[in-house]
Design an enzyme around this catalytic site. Structure first.
Site, mmCIF file in Angstrom:
data_model
loop_
_atom_site.group_PDB
_atom_site.id
_atom_site.type_symbol
_atom_site.label_atom_id
_atom_site.label_comp_id
_atom_site.label_asym_id
_atom_site.label_seq_id
_atom_site.Cartn_x
_atom_site.Cartn_y
_atom_site.Cartn_z
ATOM 1 N N SER A 206 -6.357 -2.208 17.661
ATOM 2 C CA SER A 206 -7.163 -0.976 17.875
ATOM 3 C C SER A 206 -6.942 -0.172 16.770
ATOM 4 O O SER A 206 -6.792 -0.387 15.725
ATOM 5 C CB SER A 206 -6.813 -0.631 19.407
ATOM 6 N N HIS B 282 -10.693 -4.019 26.215
ATOM 7 C CA HIS B 282 -10.014 -3.571 25.208
ATOM 8 C C HIS B 282 -8.292 -3.791 25.157
ATOM 9 O O HIS B 282 -7.608 -4.131 24.344
ATOM 10 C CB HIS B 282 -10.236 -2.139 24.647
#
Length: 401
Positions: A172, A376
């Site tokens: 990320s 995620h």
């Protein structure tokens, strides 16, 4: 003060009852209270903390696992640097234990594992001259993490290990900061054997996270309110948060489902990969702290639809010598780059990953996790992340040693 003490005592009593009823395993309680180094050592892995001073005076706590019971520390091992995402820390790669977390797998496979901690998180909240209670300490976004912190980490690690280059794994914001580094300092392409991007993030045109969309929609109002309130950072978890997580998120707790919802609402749901037993440990280590400017910078990217430096508004002329922030030059990202992405990622959506892929000049592989619900946060915490992702990642790392 007395009310706070009463609350703590009440929580402790509830924990005692829960333990007596067999609802919280002692390892869960211990792991919730241990830091990253303590977790590594508990499971038999050597652990070191290195304090790295950045060019602008921040003191970063960088963690190292130089070996494992299967592969003892030795000179000349291949080096890998793991960089965490937003509001996270090195614990992301450790807290799920030896069977699941990436740091243990890499150490077992013979790597010298280093884990960065960006300025402002729980392990990097000191500065040579500034107090972390002042606004000047928190005057940074992920631009500074990428343009200063990561290059300084890489320089230190290579000198310390005697290596000429290393492999980089980012999750990320750990990928976002990498693009920034290469854009600003393309020299570092020579120091990266390969870059492995978990949930690669730059553009956020199609984000589905309700929290991030709300911030982007009310960006200027939120920014003004935070400034007026003197709120310059997100606090890391404290002892009260840890006790609350242990009380409310353990197996059998009536609010455990809410713990899962709060954790994954920002990033996407995947109930089959949530290790509910480990929720108290996850909540104890995350969030790990960050500056508010880091989140605002992401919101600015959504609003502008441009991957560029932080927008300081009227101060842009002072900061940059131009009215708008400079755009990052992604053509400078030349080191071999490998993407690992997923369909149900609300932060690094498939459309935004595709856009980034077209902008980067040397993406040599794209791996789509073969589980449509993979989200995620599953990149670091999923139950089956080893078989779904990490085995593939380790094979790719070996190809670039």
């Amino acid at each position: 003060m007395r009310n706070s003490l009463v609350s703590v005592v009440a929580v402790v009593l509830l924990l005692v009852v829960a333990i007596a009823e067999g609802q919280i395993h002692p390892d869960i309680i211990e792991d919730a209270h241990l830091d990253s180094l303590g977790l590594l050592r508990k499971y038999g892995y050597p652990a070191e903390e290195h304090i790295i001073e950045t060019d602008d005076g921040y003191l970063l706590g960088v963690h190292r696992c130089p070996g494992s019971p299967l592969s003892p520390p030795a000179p000349g091992k291949p080096v890998v640097l793991l960089q965490h995402g937003m509001l996270s820390s090195s614990a992301d790669y450790i807290l799920m234990g030896p069977d699941t977390s990436l740091a243990y797998m890499l150490a077992d496979a013979g790597y010298d594992v280093w884990m960065g901690n960006a300025r402002g998180n729980r392990y990097s909240r000191r500065h040579r001259f500034r107090s972390n209670e002042t606004q000047t300490f928190w005057d940074f976004s992920w631009h500074e993490v990428g343009s200063i912190d990561i290059p300084n980490m890489i320089d230190y690690i290579l000198v310390r290990t005697g290596q000429q280059s290393l492999q980089y794994v980012g999750h990320s914001q750990g990928t976002t900061a990498y693009w920034v580094m290469m854009s600003q300092h393309p020299y570092y392409n020579r120091r990266i054997k390969s870059m492995h991007a978990l949930a690669p993030a730059a553009y956020m045109h199609n984000t589905r996270s309700p929290y991030v969309l709300f911030l982007a929609t009310f960006l200027y109002t939120t920014d003004m309110m935070l400034q007026m309130m003197g709120t310059w950072w997100f606090e890391p978890t404290n002892e009260m948060n840890i006790q609350g997580g242990l009380q409310n998120c353990h197996d059998g707790a009536p609010f455990q489902a809410m713990c899962s919802i709060n954790t994954f609402l920002i990033a996407g749901f995947n109930t089959e990969e949530v290790n509910s037993t480990m929720l108290p440990v996850i909540h104890a280590h995350s969030p790990a702290g960050a500056s508010t400017m880091q989140m605002i910078h992401h919101a600015q990217t959504i609003r502008s639809r441009i991957f560029r430096q932080y927008d300081h508004g009227p101060m842009n002329m002072v900061r940059y010598g131009q009215l708008t922030p400079p755009v990052y030059n992604l053509a400078n990202v030349q080191a071999p780059t490998l993407f690992y992405h997923s369909t149900n990622d609300w932060m690094a959506t498939p459309a935004d990953v595709e856009l980034l892929y077209r902008e980067l000049p040397n993406v040599v592989k794209r791996y789509l996790v073969p589980l449509p619900a993979f989200n995620h946060l599953d990149f670091v915490w999923a139950i089956n992340v080893r078989s779904l992702l990490y085995n593939e990642l380790l094979a790719d790392l070996r190809a670039y040693v």
